[in-house]
Design an enzyme around this catalytic site. Structure first.
Site, PDB file in Angstrom:
ATOM      1  N   GLU A  47       0.833  -1.228   0.000  1.00  0.00           N
ATOM      2  CA  GLU A  47       0.000   0.000   0.000  1.00  0.00           C
ATOM      3  C   GLU A  47       0.858   1.265   0.000  1.00  0.00           C
ATOM      4  OE1 GLU A  47      -3.339   0.129   2.657  1.00  0.00           O
ATOM      5  OE2 GLU A  47      -4.030  -1.846   2.061  1.00  0.00           O
TER       6      GLU A  47
HETATM    7  C1  LIG Z   1       3.010  -9.537   0.523  1.00  0.00           C
HETATM    8  C2  LIG Z   1       2.641  -8.569  -0.530  1.00  0.00           C
HETATM    9  C3  LIG Z   1       1.315  -8.393  -0.872  1.00  0.00           C
HETATM   10  C4  LIG Z   1       0.959  -7.528  -1.904  1.00  0.00           C
HETATM   11  N1  LIG Z   1      -0.349  -7.458  -2.314  1.00  0.00           N
HETATM   12  C5  LIG Z   1      -0.638  -6.776  -3.449  1.00  0.00           C
HETATM   13  C6  LIG Z   1      -1.947  -6.839  -4.018  1.00  0.00           C
HETATM   14  O1  LIG Z   1      -2.850  -7.476  -3.485  1.00  0.00           O
HETATM   15  N2  LIG Z   1      -2.169  -6.189  -5.177  1.00  0.00           N
HETATM   16  C7  LIG Z   1      -1.205  -5.473  -5.800  1.00  0.00           C
HETATM   17  O2  LIG Z   1      -1.464  -4.924  -6.854  1.00  0.00           O
HETATM   18  N3  LIG Z   1       0.044  -5.365  -5.280  1.00  0.00           N
HETATM   19  C8  LIG Z   1       0.354  -6.015  -4.144  1.00  0.00           C
HETATM   20  N4  LIG Z   1       1.619  -5.945  -3.616  1.00  0.00           N
HETATM   21  C9  LIG Z   1       2.607  -5.090  -4.242  1.00  0.00           C
HETATM   22  C10 LIG Z   1       3.004  -3.888  -3.393  1.00  0.00           C
HETATM   23  O3  LIG Z   1       2.006  -2.934  -3.430  1.00  0.00           O
HETATM   24  C11 LIG Z   1       4.342  -3.400  -3.958  1.00  0.00           C
HETATM   25  O4  LIG Z   1       5.290  -4.311  -3.468  1.00  0.00           O
HETATM   26  C12 LIG Z   1       4.685  -2.024  -3.539  1.00  0.00           C
HETATM   27  O5  LIG Z   1       3.896  -1.123  -4.240  1.00  0.00           O
HETATM   28  C13 LIG Z   1       6.165  -1.693  -3.792  1.00  0.00           C
HETATM   29  O6  LIG Z   1       6.634  -2.102  -5.026  1.00  0.00           O
HETATM   30  P1  LIG Z   1       8.008  -2.953  -5.143  1.00  0.00           P
HETATM   31  O7  LIG Z   1       8.018  -3.960  -4.071  1.00  0.00           O
HETATM   32  O8  LIG Z   1       8.125  -3.401  -6.535  1.00  0.00           O
HETATM   33  O9  LIG Z   1       9.146  -1.929  -4.807  1.00  0.00           O
HETATM   34  P2  LIG Z   1       9.873  -0.903  -5.790  1.00  0.00           P
HETATM   35  O10 LIG Z   1       8.875  -0.078  -6.485  1.00  0.00           O
HETATM   36  O11 LIG Z   1      10.858  -1.640  -6.623  1.00  0.00           O
HETATM   37  O12 LIG Z   1      10.629   0.006  -4.763  1.00  0.00           O
HETATM   38  C14 LIG Z   1      11.864  -0.415  -4.137  1.00  0.00           C
HETATM   39  C15 LIG Z   1      12.267   0.663  -3.147  1.00  0.00           C
HETATM   40  O13 LIG Z   1      12.449   1.907  -3.803  1.00  0.00           O
HETATM   41  C16 LIG Z   1      11.682   2.905  -3.159  1.00  0.00           C
HETATM   42  N5  LIG Z   1      11.240   3.881  -4.139  1.00  0.00           N
HETATM   43  C17 LIG Z   1      10.740   3.670  -5.378  1.00  0.00           C
HETATM   44  N6  LIG Z   1      10.482   4.841  -5.976  1.00  0.00           N
HETATM   45  C18 LIG Z   1      10.821   5.812  -5.104  1.00  0.00           C
HETATM   46  C19 LIG Z   1      10.788   7.233  -5.122  1.00  0.00           C
HETATM   47  N7  LIG Z   1      10.367   7.921  -6.159  1.00  0.00           N
HETATM   48  N8  LIG Z   1      11.214   7.898  -4.040  1.00  0.00           N
HETATM   49  C20 LIG Z   1      11.667   7.240  -2.957  1.00  0.00           C
HETATM   50  N9  LIG Z   1      11.711   5.906  -2.879  1.00  0.00           N
HETATM   51  C21 LIG Z   1      11.298   5.203  -3.934  1.00  0.00           C
HETATM   52  C22 LIG Z   1      10.519   2.179  -2.528  1.00  0.00           C
HETATM   53  O14 LIG Z   1       9.992   2.927  -1.443  1.00  0.00           O
HETATM   54  C23 LIG Z   1      11.219   0.888  -2.076  1.00  0.00           C
HETATM   55  O15 LIG Z   1      11.855   1.128  -0.856  1.00  0.00           O
HETATM   56  C24 LIG Z   1       1.972  -6.788  -2.567  1.00  0.00           C
HETATM   57  C25 LIG Z   1       3.306  -6.937  -2.192  1.00  0.00           C
HETATM   58  C26 LIG Z   1       3.652  -7.807  -1.205  1.00  0.00           C
HETATM   59  C27 LIG Z   1       5.094  -7.953  -0.854  1.00  0.00           C
END
Ligand SMILES: Cc1cc2nc3c(=O)[nH]c(=O)nc-3n(C[C@H](O)[C@H](O)[C@H](O)COP(=O)(O)OP(=O)(O)OC[C@H]3O[C@@H](n4cnc5c(N)ncnc54)[C@H](O)[C@@H]3O)c2cc1C
Length: 817
Positions: free
Chosen positions: A504
């Site tokens: 989220e």
């Molecule tokens: C257990 C679990 C359940 C989930 N459930 C759902 C679901 O039901 N539906 C769904 O659609 N998604 C779901 N997700 C996805 C979740 O919403 C994403 O993991 C989340 O949005 C972050 O994306 P990412 O993990 O790819 O991280 P990335 O986007 O790769 O980010 C990696 C890091 O970079 C940082 N970062 C990226 N851009 C910036 C910026 N501009 N400024 C500062 N920091 C930045 C982030 O904060 C993070 O620390 C789930 C994920 C998990 C792990």
């Protein structure tokens, strides 16, 4: 001399109370006149003339526009960075509420204190005391996370039958239609028993098909799906995240092309030929509940290259509901998130044909997906993860408080060592902060607000505090919490911390981009007005906004300096007594925050967006102001209990200290060094004056956590406390009560031992000897024996046979895409 002092006082008062331009004109004219008439000074005609010109320019609007705000408007339009559609939608989503007061530099405490107290209806209370309590009693989290890797079938069925999946669904569709407050309390209670069950309940009630359908669904979609969702006949999931788009969800590569096609509706078995629809391809991952979902909420970008719908080729992000049985939908495999066993997995499909009617809201909502998601996010983000964080706080307060009293080393309960009580105070203090912050936001939600900025504050600060409380709880428990097994009540929650941090809106992104990024524009009394005026080329509106804005800045300079010089001693407070100084300090730092915010925008302009470390610190200031006011609101709501004063003081003083740390860091890193120097002199004329809560207050909090009593009861209220002594959590309260009750007896036994009254050596033998020789009664003997047994139950951990490792190794078959 007197005239000069009078002038300074008048300017100060005008600025402090934010007088309008006309009031400034009248008061300053009166001062000039009094110089001439009253004091007999000869005011030069030139000065009168200069004053008259400035007064005319500022008060006669057409003149002001021509010579002042008009040229500024031209420059402003040029330098205002263009906003993408997704940014605009994020900014427009939700409402502003108490956060606007905090941004104003002059929070209205009467308003805060008059917000209604959140309450449960009779029906909601009955649901918490009945089905929720029963569900909790059915949950065996170790079995779920270690053996079954799923909820047992009877638990799933109970969740569906009792309507847990339809808490947000309206009654007319068969749902429970609970208030946001009740919804959060149900999630909290379940989460104190197990994260897997809580997530499984929380997701369908959070941002997803249910929420989207209620807001945007067509009547046909609502009539069909909502009753099924309410009773768990359909289990939903919502798929946005792709391997290539996580935080930057607006850039998903998944797409749907408008075309004509044929399909069989899996719900009815009917065949439909040559209908208008979409050929959709997607690859999504980490989708919660996907492996067991029967309907897939799917976000993709929609294109109409053949103009079957109209002129537009790139229609934008669109959300559709696809039955998972539909031909081409690939779903059912699992990911395995650390520490929890809730269902989560990938889904993919290639050129899957779906009719346009499956778009949520129908054709009319094609391309509206992003707006729909951000609009709904502000509600869900205030509820689910903050509620889970509160649950962790309650559970760790309950368990660590009791454990620290039960476990002794070096002849003392470990909680009586200062090193341990420092960690315990953080657990109690953060738990208080988390709950009050969420309760205040829930009040707003139930008043019909959708506070998008506060939802980001809650998401970040509650999950971060959850992380801190769990870390401290692990440390206080030592090896007891390291070794996994049914007797370990927090190991799984500790392993799952990164889930709450990541989902989220990942926390780094939320802190550094979203809280202040959205807050600065949404909550600032003038910035959005100015930006909208610039976009609409509305010079009249811009004139009003910019004049108000300048007045606002002048006022905040004066207020910050005055409140800093006086330590806010003369600021007004709605309460006298112990909390008065907190209200005054919040007023002081709200003005300072408003000033820093304007100066950041003024000195960095559009580049502030990319200075994330500064933006994050501004976000911390806003958040800590919010948390401090939420603490005061809660303290009043609970009847200003004297017993709670220690935890209130810990929570407010540390929130304000954290705010000061953020301000100090901001000023140390603001690129315009001269401006930073000046601002520091204005805001902290006597240096950094705030201190974190004292050690003494921390010890009071820790001690109250270790004893049954009002504060421990209030901090842990709403959690599930298993009644049984055979339960790892349940036994803690029994053991705590028994140990406190038998403490005088244990002291007596120790004294008898010191006096050489025993011939035996071990504690067990001495107890038996004492009852045999009539030194204690049979009832006393039994009470001590029971307390010692319960204590042993608390401190013991699990051991397993050698098959454990083999069990884990063979459990999952890996799949590589
Ligand atoms: C257990 C679990 C359940 C989930 N459930 C759902 C679901 O039901 N539906 C769904 O659609 N998604 C779901 N997700 C996805 C979740 O919403 C994403 O993991 C989340 O949005 C972050 O994306 P990412 O993990 O790819 O991280 P990335 O986007 O790769 O980010 C990696 C890091 O970079 C940082 N970062 C990226 N851009 C910036 C910026 N501009 N400024 C500062 N920091 C930045 C982030 O904060 C993070 O620390 C789930 C994920 C998990 C792990």
């Amino acid at each position: 001399m007197f005239a000069a002092v009078l002038l300074i006082a008048l300017i100060g008062a005008l600025a402090y109370y934010r007088a309008p331009v006309l009031a400034w004109t009248v008061v300053l004219a009166a001062w000039l006149a009094s110089l001439q008439l009253g004091f007999g000074y000869g005011v030069p005609t030139l000065l009168w003339g200069g004053f008259a010109v400035i007064a005319a320019v500022l008060n006669i609007i057409p003149l002001r526009r021509a010579v002042f705000t008009g040229p500024v408007f031209g420059v402003f339009r040029k330098i205002t960075p263009a906003m993408s559609q997704t940014e605009q939608e994020a900014i427009n989503a939700g409402t502003v509420w108490w956060d606007r007061d905090l941004f104003s530099g002059k929070p209205d405490y009467q308003r805060l204190l008059s917000f209604p107290d959140p309450k449960l209806s009779v029906e909601e209370q009955a649901f918490l005391d009945g089905p929720t309590e029963q569900l909790c009693s059915m949950i065996d989290d170790w079995k779920i996370t270690h053996e079954l890797k799923d909820l047992p079938p009877d638990v799933w069925q109970f969740i569906k039958d009792q309507g847990f999946l339809g808490m947000i669904v309206k009654k007319k569709y068969g749902g429970l239609e609970f208030s946001n407050y009740a919804h959060a309390k149900v999630v909290t209670k379940i989460a104190t028993r197990g994260g897997t069950a809580a997530v499984s309940v929380m997701v369908p009630n959070s941002l997803g098909p249910g929420e989207l359908l209620q807001h945007y669904g067509t009547e046909e979609q609502k009539d069909y799906y909502l009753p099924r969702l309410a009773k768990g006949v359909d289990v939903p999931c919502f798929a946005l995240t792709s391997p290539y788009a996580g935080s930057d969800a607006g850039s998903i590569p998944d797409y749907g092309i408008v075309c004509r096609g044929s399909y069989t509706d899996p719900r009815t078995g009917e065949q439909h030929e040559n209908v208008l629809g979409l050929r959709v391809s997607w690859e999504k991952r980490w989708i919660t509940l996907a492996p067991v979902a029967t309907i897939l909420g799917l976000a993709f970008k929609m294109y109409d290259p053949d103009h079957l719908l109209g002129d537009k080729e790139e229609i934008g992000i669109t959300c559709a509901l696809v039955p998972t049985e539909h031909v081409g939908v690939c779903i059912g495999r699992r990911h395995y998130p650390g520490g929890a066993a809730f269902m989560n997995g990938p889904t993919w499909g290639k050129d899957v044909f779906i009719p346009l009617e499956w778009i949520i809201g129908g054709r009319e909502f094609a391309g509206q997906g992003w707006r729909m998601l951000v609009e709904c996010l502000s509600v869900g983000r205030c509820i689910s993860l903050p509620a889970m964080s509160v649950a962790c706080g309650k559970l760790t307060t309950f368990t660590t408080g009791a454990y620290a009293r039960i476990r002794d080393q070096f002849g003392l309960p470990i909680g009586k060592f200062e090193g341990v009580d420092e960690a315990m105070a953080r657990i109690g203090g953060y738990t208080y902060q988390m709950e009050v912050a969420q309760d205040l936001a829930l009040t707003g939600l139930d008043m019909g607000e959708k506070p998008s900025v506060l939802s980001a504050v809650l998401k970040y600060h509650n999950t971060e505090r959850m992380r801190k409380t769990l870390n401290d709880a692990m440390d206080v428990h030592g090896g007891k919490a390291v070794v996994l097994g049914p007797r370990n009540y927090q190991g799984r929650a500790y392993q799952s911390i990164p889930i709450g941090i990541t989902v989220e809106g990942d926390n780094i992104l939320t802190r550094s981009m979203i809280i202040y990024g959205q807050g600065a524009i949404r909550c600032h009394p003038f910035v959005l007005r100015e930006m909208k005026a610039a976009m609409a080329n509305d010079a009249t509106e811009f004139d009003l906004a910019i004049t108000g804005h300048i007045n606002f800045v002048i006022s905040n300079v004066v207020r910050s300096l005055w409140l800093g010089l006086t330590g806010a001693r003369f600021a007004s407070s709605p309460r006298s007594g112990a909390t008065a100084r907190y209200y005054k300090q919040i007023t002081r730092f709200s003005s300072a925050f408003a000033l820093l915010s304007d100066m950041a925008m003024f000195s960095l302009g559009g580049s502030l967006k990319f200075r994330e470390k500064l933006s994050a610190r501004l976000g911390d200031m806003l958040s800590n102001l919010y948390i401090a006011t939420a603490c005061l609101k809660r303290f009043e709501r609970e009847g200003a209990q004297k017993e709670d004063l220690a935890v209130l003081r810990w929570a407010v003083e540390n929130a304000l200290f954290d705010l000061q740390v953020a301000m100090d860091g901001f000023l140390a890193n603001l690129p315009s060094r001269g401006l930073a120097w000046l601002l520091r002199k204005i805001i902290f004329p006597w240096g950094l004056s705030l201190k974190p809560a004292s050690d003494r207050i921390g010890t009071k909090v820790a001690r109250a956590m270790m004893e049954p009593g009002g504060m421990r009861e209030r901090l842990t209220r709403g959690m599930y406390v298993p009644p049984s002594e055979d339960d790892a959590v349940g036994v803690l309260q029994h053991a705590l009560n028994a140990i406190l009750a038998t403490e005088p007896l244990e002291q007596k036994l120790r004294k008898l031992a010191r006096d050489g009254r025993f011939s035996s050596i071990t504690a067990k033998e001495r107890l038996e000897e004492a009852v045999r020789s009539g030194l204690i009664t049979q009832a006393e003997f039994e009470a001590v024996q029971r307390a010692r047994k319960l204590k042993r139950d608390v401190i013991m951990v699990d051991d397993f046979d050698m098959a454990l490792a083999q069990h884990d190794a063979g459990l999952l078959q890996r799949h590589i895409f």
